[in-house]
Enzyme design. Structure first.
Site, PDB file in Angstrom:
ATOM      1  N   GLU A 174      -2.522  -0.271 -13.815  1.00 28.72           N
ATOM      2  CA  GLU A 174      -1.680  -0.997 -14.778  1.00 28.72           C
ATOM      3  C   GLU A 174      -2.343  -1.248 -16.138  1.00 28.72           C
ATOM      4  OE1 GLU A 174      -0.504  -4.185 -11.983  1.00 28.72           O
ATOM      5  OE2 GLU A 174      -1.839  -5.559 -13.044  1.00 28.72           O
ATOM      6  N   GLU A 186       2.248  -1.268  -5.744  1.00 20.97           N
ATOM      7  CA  GLU A 186       2.116  -2.698  -5.458  1.00 20.97           C
ATOM      8  C   GLU A 186       3.497  -3.295  -5.449  1.00 20.97           C
ATOM      9  OE1 GLU A 186      -0.621  -5.084  -7.783  1.00 20.97           O
ATOM     10  OE2 GLU A 186      -2.042  -3.417  -7.893  1.00 20.97           O
TER      11      GLU A 186
END
Ligand SMILES: *[C@@H]1O[C@H](CO)[C@@H](O)[C@H](O)[C@H]1NC(C)=O
Ligand SMILES: *[C@@H]1O[C@H](CO)[C@@H](O)[C@H](O)[C@H]1NC(C)=O
Ligand SMILES: *[C@@H]1O[C@H](CO)[C@@H](O)[C@H](O)[C@H]1NC(C)=O
Ligand SMILES: *[C@@H]1O[C@H](CO)[C@@H](O)[C@H](O)[C@H]1NC(C)=O
Ligand SMILES: *[C@@H]1O[C@H](CO)[C@@H](O)[C@H](O)[C@H]1NC(C)=O
Ligand SMILES: *[C@@H]1O[C@H](CO)[C@@H](O)[C@H](O)[C@H]1NC(C)=O
Length: 521
Positions: free
Chosen positions: A200, A409
């Site tokens: 990310e 995730e």
């Protein structure tokens, strides 16, 4: 508790049926259908994940040096002054944890390598103790039939490189990162087929270089959450992400030229995405939601697809967003085999273009929106709104070229002292796994679902106060004993073929809002 009762009708037919019922008859149907592991393709993997600083502990053992995350925690910026010195002690307990994974029926495990453990000064000699540890972990997984998905950078680059040249704000890191990736591919690539270069980068750049609420804690007034020694919130988030894209694509090129033929693996990057919903149906809120998605997701995805940043970003950030040279643009474009999606929750977006009248703007102000959503910084459970995942996956399908994707995730946050009967986590997983199947059947190119997190970890914002784990870690026990929560048992049942019920899928007036009601059987 659950019957093994595979429903032969496909989800799509059911949705069509329910739609018809709602539209034609105007009634809500309480019709149930069941989902099992077998409704997903055979090569679709289910797993769970952790990351190095959050799980390993052993922070100054066997030659490891601090990462920027160690420094951030030790400077007191995490809840209660907590740090990852011990974390889950995965460094010593990896065999025990792999055993739990086997018992749970995990097909894949996503973890990250600590750069400053493997190459203690960021560049130069490789630490043999680290090689031994990661080889042991990978071998333990492989010999138990668990597929490793390995991240190279998870908020934790070596502090030595931060001290030497400012880490990601310097172009020098591109070479050091590529060399680090080279070591990982060379040493572990015979057994690891799925690599994530940088986790990310959008949230990392926003937290670490704009708001200063994550490592390496750069920001400048008036944009700081906490006062910082260095930084420039108006420029550094853009600069850091630019260098991340260059480092990522350089590592991908290296893999493709030096390793791909022999190792046959895949290299991707993971992107954090909220579900972005316009707060009202006015045109400016609809444009604002699109702009928020451009800034968050397009920031990474557009360069990977087209070799350049979204037009909306370039227009607003002007010279503060770096320009790709032709050579860089070519390097970045197409530099992925898959995309990892990180998704937890949704935001309602309201236009805030007025802020663009100010000349002093950070990345967040450039976005020119107001965001409303479950508070990121609160130790609170997430609302279960799986239509946000469906919406985002539709955007990846329609606007970002429908790349092969893993959900890397997704999971429910609870207080870490909450009950082992974590019903809300079970409901959350059911809803989002249901949404995953829905999207798969509606044409998304999905390859796997990796729940966050396998066990309770040291979390970025809340330290040990909040938890996402399927397994509870008793932090009052010097042995850090693990206990399965209800969610661990439920996930294991699901992975072993049991079904769960999803009830009443309905399309609301606003067709972007699909609600999936589901309950624990
Ligand atoms: C950072 O800011 C928060 C919120 O203002 C405050 O509670 C916390 O004590 C600060 N932390 C440090 C280390 O200054
Ligand atoms: C941030 O960088 C910009 C562009 O170099 C510069 O104009 C500005 O003064 C810097 N701000 C701070 C707080 O250093
Ligand atoms: C969001 O929209 C609602 C109406 O649907 C309105 O009451 C509310 O003020 C809006 N929020 C913001 C921050 O504009
Ligand atoms: C977002 O808007 C929807 C209605 O469109 C509302 O139900 C929901 O509560 C809002 N969420 C937040 C976090 O404001
Ligand atoms: C969990 O901790 C919070 C904060 O310390 C406390 O308010 C709450 O009562 C605790 N809950 C349980 C179930 O112990
Ligand atoms: C299915 O995908 C299409 C685009 O390919 C999209 O327009 C539609 O909304 C999706 N349907 C659902 C129910 O998600």
């Amino acid at each position: 508790m659950m019957e093994n009762n595979k429903e032969p009708l496909s989800l799509i037919i059911i949705i069509g049926f329910m739609l018809l019922l709602n539209l034609v008859l105007g009634v809500d149907s309480a019709e149930k259908f069941r989902i099992t592991r077998h409704d997903f393709p055979n090569d679709f993997v289910f797993g769970s994940g952790t990351s190095a600083y959050q799980w390993e502990g052993a922070a100054d053992e066997d030659g490891r040096t601090p990462s920027v995350w160690d420094t951030y925690a030790h400077d007191g910026y995490v809840h209660g002054g907590q740090n990852g010195d011990v974390a889950c002690d995965g460094y010593h307990k990896y065999k025990e944890d792999v055993k739990l994974m086997v018992e749970s029926g995990l097909e894949a495990y996503r973890f990250s390598i600590s750069w400053s453990r493997l190459i203690p000064n960021g560049r130069g000699p490789v630490n043999p103790k680290a090689l031994e540890f990661y080889n042991n972990l990978i071998n333990e997984l492989i010999s138990n039939g668990i597929q490793p998905h390995v991240t190279l950078h998870n908020f934790d680059f070596p502090q030595a490189l931060e001290d030497e040249y400012g880490g990601w704000i310097s172009r020098k890191i591109v070479r050091d990162f590529t060399n680090y990736a080279d070591v990982c591919f060379r040493e572990f690539g015979d057994r690891v087929s799925y690599w994530i270069t940088i986790n990310e980068p959008n949230v990392f750049s926003l937290g670490g270089y704009d708001q200063g609420n994550g490592p390496p804690h750069h920001c400048s007034p008036p944009f700081c959450v906490n006062k910082s020694k260095r930084g420039n919130s108006t420029t550094e988030p853009y600069l850091a992400l630019h260098h991340i894209l260059l480092a990522h694509s350089s590592a991908v090129r290296l893999y493709r030229t030096k390793y791909k033929e022999k190792q046959n693996g895949f290299v991707g990057i993971s992107v954090y995405s909220f579900g972005f919903f316009p707060n009202t149906t006015t045109e400016k809120d609809i444009l604002a939601a699109q702009r928020a998605r451009d800034f968050f997701v397009g920031w990474v995805m557009e360069p990977l697809l087209h070799g350049d940043y979204p037009t909306s970003m370039k227009k607003i950030a002007g010279t503060r967003i770096p320009t790709f040279t032709d050579r860089e643009s070519k390097l970045v474009k197409g530099s992925y085999d898959f995309i990892g999606l990180i998704h937890y929750t949704n935001l309602n977006i309201t236009d805030n273009s007025l802020v663009l009248e100010s000349n002093l703007r950070d990345f967040s102000a450039d976005m020119a929106v107001l965001m409303h959503g479950s508070d990121l910084f609160a130790n609170a459970e997430y609302p279960i709104e799986p239509w946000g995942l469906i919406e985002e996956l539709n955007h990846f399908k329609l606007n970002y070229g429908n790349p092969p994707m893993f959900i890397y995730e997704n999971g429910q946050r609870t207080a870490s002292n909450a009950s082992l009967q974590d019903v809300s986590r079970v409901k959350y997983l059911q809803g989002y796994i249901g949404a995953t199947l829905h999207s798969l059947r509606n044409g998304s190119n999905l390859k796997g679902y990796i729940a966050w997190s396998f066990i309770d970890l040291f979390e970025l914002l809340d330290g040990y106060e909040s938890s996402f784990g399927l397994y509870y870690v008793d932090r009052n026990d010097p042995e850090l004993k693990r206990y399965p929560k209800l969610s661990a048992k439920w996930y294991s049942w699901f992975l072993k073929g049991r079904s769960f019920a999803v009830e009443a899928i309905e399309l609301e007036k606003d067709s972007s809002h699909i609600s999936i009601d589901h309950f624990f059987d």
